[in-house]
Every structure is written in structure tokens, then in C-alpha cells.
Design an enzyme around this catalytic site. Structure first.
Site, mmCIF file in Angstrom:
data_model
loop_
_atom_site.group_PDB
_atom_site.id
_atom_site.type_symbol
_atom_site.label_atom_id
_atom_site.label_comp_id
_atom_site.label_asym_id
_atom_site.label_seq_id
_atom_site.Cartn_x
_atom_site.Cartn_y
_atom_site.Cartn_z
ATOM 1 N N THR A 36 -15.657 16.411 -7.060
ATOM 2 C CA THR A 36 -16.134 17.594 -6.333
ATOM 3 C C THR A 36 -16.519 18.736 -7.252
ATOM 4 O OG1 THR A 36 -13.901 18.535 -6.111
ATOM 5 C CG2 THR A 36 -14.655 17.015 -4.377
ATOM 6 N N CYS A 40 -8.002 23.162 -8.276
ATOM 7 C CA CYS A 40 -7.053 23.598 -7.251
ATOM 8 C C CYS A 40 -5.677 23.893 -7.850
ATOM 9 C CB CYS A 40 -6.864 22.521 -6.182
ATOM 10 S SG CYS A 40 -8.350 22.073 -5.278
ATOM 11 N N CYS A 44 -2.244 23.048 -3.036
ATOM 12 C CA CYS A 44 -3.409 22.989 -2.151
ATOM 13 C C CYS A 44 -3.152 22.010 -0.997
ATOM 14 C CB CYS A 44 -4.654 22.558 -2.923
ATOM 15 S SG CYS A 44 -6.183 22.750 -1.972
ATOM 16 N N ARG A 47 -6.264 16.929 1.184
ATOM 17 C CA ARG A 47 -5.756 15.605 0.845
ATOM 18 C C ARG A 47 -5.815 15.391 -0.666
ATOM 19 N NH1 ARG A 47 -8.593 10.324 3.329
ATOM 20 N NH2 ARG A 47 -10.121 10.851 1.710
ATOM 21 N N ARG A 69 -15.171 24.798 -10.488
ATOM 22 C CA ARG A 69 -15.196 26.019 -9.679
ATOM 23 C C ARG A 69 -13.886 26.144 -8.906
ATOM 24 N NH1 ARG A 69 -19.269 23.016 -8.028
ATOM 25 N NH2 ARG A 69 -18.613 23.035 -5.840
ATOM 26 N N CYS A 71 -11.209 26.494 -5.968
ATOM 27 C CA CYS A 71 -11.128 26.047 -4.578
ATOM 28 C C CYS A 71 -11.114 27.256 -3.645
ATOM 29 C CB CYS A 71 -9.857 25.221 -4.391
ATOM 30 S SG CYS A 71 -9.544 24.696 -2.691
ATOM 31 N N CYS A 74 -7.254 26.903 -1.431
ATOM 32 C CA CYS A 74 -5.961 27.282 -2.029
ATOM 33 C C CYS A 74 -6.067 28.533 -2.901
ATOM 34 C CB CYS A 74 -5.377 26.126 -2.834
ATOM 35 S SG CYS A 74 -6.265 25.722 -4.359
ATOM 36 N N ASP A 456 28.274 46.930 -21.643
ATOM 37 C CA ASP A 456 28.361 47.407 -20.269
ATOM 38 C C ASP A 456 29.703 47.033 -19.651
ATOM 39 O OD1 ASP A 456 26.537 48.377 -17.853
ATOM 40 O OD2 ASP A 456 27.762 46.702 -17.145
#
Length: 506
Positions: A36, A40, A44, A47, A69, A71, A74, A456
Site C-alpha cells: 500500500t 502505521c 492500527c 487488518r 505515507r 496512515c 491510526c 530526602d
């Protein structure tokens, strides 16, 4: 899990985390899907792709440099940062806060942002490039461009800012440059992502969301901040049964306000800011991330500290406890000096007097945060006798004036990669600041995860593990040795423990 610890995440470990949609690994790696061209977060909801289609990256910049690029579902810009204690990540944090926002090129001239950043770090610009290339696989300008684009994407989807304001707030010098780079990298025009109306509040306020890795002990953090908030400057308020933090802001010569609330169902916090701060949203978001310790990895920290039976019990009572930070380091440093050898309530009262006497009016939506805290330059010019009039011993007032001069000269600005010992030693050069105060400032204001004020009293009592018991400083140091490199988190866990009724000195 080796993802995001270097430039080559372990692919099998990453894929298992991806299949589990494990939020503990959110921001530690990103998945590029070759079929694609999109990358992501591991959480995400789409699937899961086939293993053969996945390639893994330790940063969003590396994924984008490889041609992927972000997503749109997500939204990688929402991922919490992969916080690590090394020089490369320290430089990256400066860039994420906008340190290179003025540059359009890798060097932008001899006096450009990269040269100035390199000078602050104590390296040459060539060395900075080498460090980032070795760790992230991208140059400083590629890192900066990715941060600008992702921040612009966030503003497009979460606010109603006009397009020119989005470009400038994300660090671009021109709308044309913004449009061209956005289209080139994301293969779409910025307007395609515009959501009608955004989440902006009434009166011109802006709202953006910042993610964290769950769990987050929000109620405990809010209660901690509430008892230490400087009256008139900041406050913790209850709204609709939820606690939220509000304060005045003076940043880069611009005045405004901010409000932070919790979105537990999304593992995010909501940052609402006055419209006047729109040009400074990048550094503002970076400060809020630091103040609320949003980049902590509770799974890793608690796995280490949980080996100690005492700390394991504390973790069970407050899983996801963070180290509460400070929006403005100078304010925290002043409060630490004010709190030397007095109670938390006493230090809060004195801080409120100081703000009321020497602060300046602020316009905010909260009646409890109508002041700006005095600037270091203003406090540095005060006569010691005048400052002492709020109820301070003269020596304490003199220490505050010395601290203000130190801060006005840049003393509270430390180069990325500065070590804890070096930082504490530098703080202790200020008259009136000893080991405890320096460690406390390093722990809360300067975000050193291994800072530990072993002197302390509250920690010495809590770490003994027995009612009425107490370790001496040397004994506490010895026990805390196994808590490194997360001793600051161990301190906060002990301060919140039921056996500790005094907590820390401030």
C-alpha cells in the site's frame, strides 16, 4: 523486544507486537506496508498485513524517507515518542520541539538553525548529521521535515486553524513551501485532510491531543501537582468529576494559557491552549509532553523496579505512575529553594506570595491562574531585602536572587547529552543550592530519570520498609543502586506510598 533501540528493529518481534496490537510498543516502531505504501502504528485497527509485506522502522522519519505515507486511520503523529537516554534522541527532541523550524535547507547558512543547534549541543553540524544518520538513518533536515508535516497533519485534523496558520505553526516559512512538500510526501493536498470545525473551543482556543503509553496514574499525578501548584499561576481543577490542570503561559514573548485534561479511553491527554499561542504550538506541546512525562514506557520501568518487593507493592497501588515535571524549569527551581527544610504546604504558601508580589497579571479562563510567574530577569534585579519581605530568611532570599541570575544567564539550559553528575555539579555552583535541591531540580524540572535526592527524609523513611524506620543517606544510596537507571521513578513511587506521610521536602 528490540524495536526502536537502533536503526534496525527486530522484524519478528515487531510483527508479533503488531499482531497483538500491543499499546506498550506504540511509538517504538512503525510498520511500512509494501503493498500500500503506507506506514502505521502497531496499534492500527486495520487488518494486519502479511509478514512478507511488512518492513519495520524505528522512527516515522525513517519510514517517510523510505517513501511510505502516514496512515490516515491510526495517525502516526499521535504516537508517543520513543524516549531514550542518548544523544541522538536528545537532539531529536529538540528538533521535534521546533529547533530547526526556520530552516529550508540542511545548513541554511553559517548562522542557520542547524548551526545554532549544533553550537548549543557542543558539536559541529557535520557531527550532528553523523549522529542522526547513524541512529535514525536520516539527516537533521529530513527529521525536521517529517516532524513539521506530521504536526501540520495533526493541526489539519484536530483544529480549525486557517491553512496559513497551520503552515506557520508547523514551522514552515511559507504556505507555498508547505503545500509543495505536503503534496510531494503525502501525494495529496493539505485541504483533503481538513475536518470541518475541528475540536477548537469557544473564544478562539485550540485543542490538540497528545498520546501516551498506558497505563497512566492520572489521579495520583493530579493530586501531587495540586498540592504543589503555585497559587495564582497554576491550579488543578475538578470539572465533570475529572481533574484537569490549568496555568498561565508566557513563551517566546507571547502570553496565553493552557489547560490539560485526560482522555483515558484513548490513552491521550487533551491540550487546550489560547489562540494567542497558535504560532508556538510545537514547542508548547513539547513542554506539556515533558511536564506530564507522556513519553515514559511504564512497562519497561515497572518491570525493572518491580524486582524490588517494596517498589512492586507501590506499583500495584499506582500502575503507570509518572514523574511529575514542570512546565517552566525556573519556577520549579524557585519552589525547590523555597521548600528547603519546610513543609510542602509552607513552600506552596511562599511561592504564592512571591507570585502575587512580583508576578504580572495574566488573562486566563481560570480565576485560580491569573498571574504570570516573575521572569528570571525580573527576580535577578530585586534587592535581597525586598524579596525577603514575603517571609524569607535573608540567606534564602539571597539564594533566590542568585538562582534568578543563574537562570537569566542561561544556567538552566543544558545541552543534549549533558550527564546527571555534570548537571548537579553545575546547579550546586549557585549559592544556597546543595545536593538535595540540585537532585530535585534534575528529577522534576530537567527530566533526568536517574536523579535521586537520597538526602530526602521522606525517601529515607519510606525506603526502610518498616513503620517508624529510617535509612541513613548512605544506606538509601546503597539500596537505590539496583533501581538505576530509573531512580527518579522509584522516588516518586516511595513519595506516594502509604508509609510516607511527609513526602519530599517540597
Amino acid at each position: 523486544m528490540q524495536a526502536a533501540t537502533d536503526n534496525h528493529p527486530d522484524p519478528d518481534s515487531c510483527y508479533r507486537a503488531l499482531l497483538a496490537r500491543d499499546a506498550r510498543f506504540d511509538g517504538l516502531f512503525f510498520t511500512g506496508v509494501k503493498t500500500t505504501g503506507i506506514y502505521c502504528r502497531p496499534v492500527c485497527a486495520v487488518r494486519a498485513p502479511r509478514r512478507s509485506s511488512c518492513v519495520f522502522f524505528s522512527s516515522a522519519a525513517a519510514a517517510e524517507a523510505a517513501g511510505f505515507r502516514p496512515c490516515l486511520r491510526c495517525r502516526p503523529e499521535l504516537a508517543p515518542y520513543a524516549l531514550q537516554q542518548n544523544l541522538a534522541f536528545a537532539v531529536w527532541q529538540r528538533i521535534a520541539a521546533g529547533a530547526l523550524n526556520e530552516a529550508d535547507g540542511d545548513d541554511a547558512g553559517a548562522g542557520g538553525p542547524l548551526e545554532r543547534l549544533a553550537s548549543e549541543i557542543g558539536l559541529s553540524s557535520r557531527q550532528v548529521r553523523r549522529v542522526l544518520l547513524a541512529h535514525f538513518g536520516v539527516t537533521p533536515v529530513e527529521l525536521a521535515q517529517t516532524q513539521r508535516l506530521l504536526f501540520a497533519k495533526k493541526l489539519l485534523q484536530e483544529t480549525a486553524l486557517p491553512m496559513p496558520d497551520v503552515a506557520y505553526a508547523a514551522g514552515f516559512r511559507s504556505v507555498r513551501r508547505f503545500n509543495a512538500l505536503f503534496a510531494s510526501r503525502y501525494r495529496m493536498a493539505p485541504g483533503v485532510l481538513r475536518r470541518t470545525g475541528g475540536d477548537d473551543a469557544a473564544g478562539g482556543a485550540l485543542t490538540i491531543r497528545l498520546a501516551y503509553r498506558p497505563p497512566y496514574a492520572w489521579t495520583q499525578i493530579m493530586r501531587y501537582l495540586a498540592t504543589r501548584a503555585i497559587p495564582g499561576v497554576e491550579a488543578v481543577e475538578e470539572h465533570g468529576g475529572e481533574l484537569r490542570y490549568v496555568r498561565s503561559v508566557r513563551l517566546g514573548g507571547v502570553e496565553g494559557w493552557l489547560r490539560v485534561s485526560h482522555l483515558p479511553g484513548r490513552s491521550q491527554v487533551s491540550l487546550e491552549a489560547s489562540g494567542s499561542l497558535a504560532p508556538l504550538l510545537m514547542p508548547l506541546a513539547a513542554r506539556v509532553r515533558s511536564q506530564f512525562d507522556l513519553d515514559a514506557n511504564p512497562a519497561a520501568i515497572e518491570a525493572h523496579l518491580g524486582r524490588d518487593e517494596l517498589l512492586a507493592a507501590a506499583i500495584g497501588r499506582a500502575p503507570g505512575l509518572r514523574v511529575p515535571g514542570a512546565f517552566e524549569p525556573f519556577e520549579l527551581a524557585v519552589r525547590a529553594v523555597l521548600g528547603q527544610q519546610i513543609s510542602v504546604a509552607g513552600a506552596t504558601t511562599l511561592a504564592g506570595r512571591l507570585a502575587a508580589r512580583f508576578g504580572r497579571p495574566a488573562e486566563t479562563p481560570s480565576a485560580r491562574a491569573m498571574l504570570h510567574f516573575p521572569a528570571p530577569e525580573d527576580m535577578a534585579a530585586l534587592p535581597v531585602e525586598t524579596l525577603a519581605q514575603i517571609g524569607l530568611p535573608r540567606a534564602r532570599a539571597a539564594a533566590l536572587v542568585a538562582l534568578a541570575r543563574f537562570a537569566a544567564d542561561g544556567g538552566l539550559r543544558f545541552a543534549p547529552g549533558a550527564g546527571l553528575e555534570e548537571t548537579v555539579a553545575r546547579l550546586k555552583t549557585v549559592p544556597g543550592i546543595g545536593e538535595w535541591t540540585a537532585q530535585y531540580i534534575a528529577l522534576r524540572a530537567l527530566r533526568f530519570p536517574d536523579a535521586f535526592p537520597a538526602g530526602d527524609l521522606g525517601l529515607q523513611k519510606a525506603a526502610s520498609g518498616t513503620p517508624g524506620g529510617r535509612l541513613d543517606e548512605r544506606g538509601l544510596q546503597a539500596r537505590a543502586a539496583n533501581w538505576a537507571p530509573w531512580r527518579a521513578y522509584a522516588a516518586v513511587l516511595l513519595w506516594h506510598g502509604p508509609a510516607n506521610t511527609t513526602e519530599e521536602q517540597t
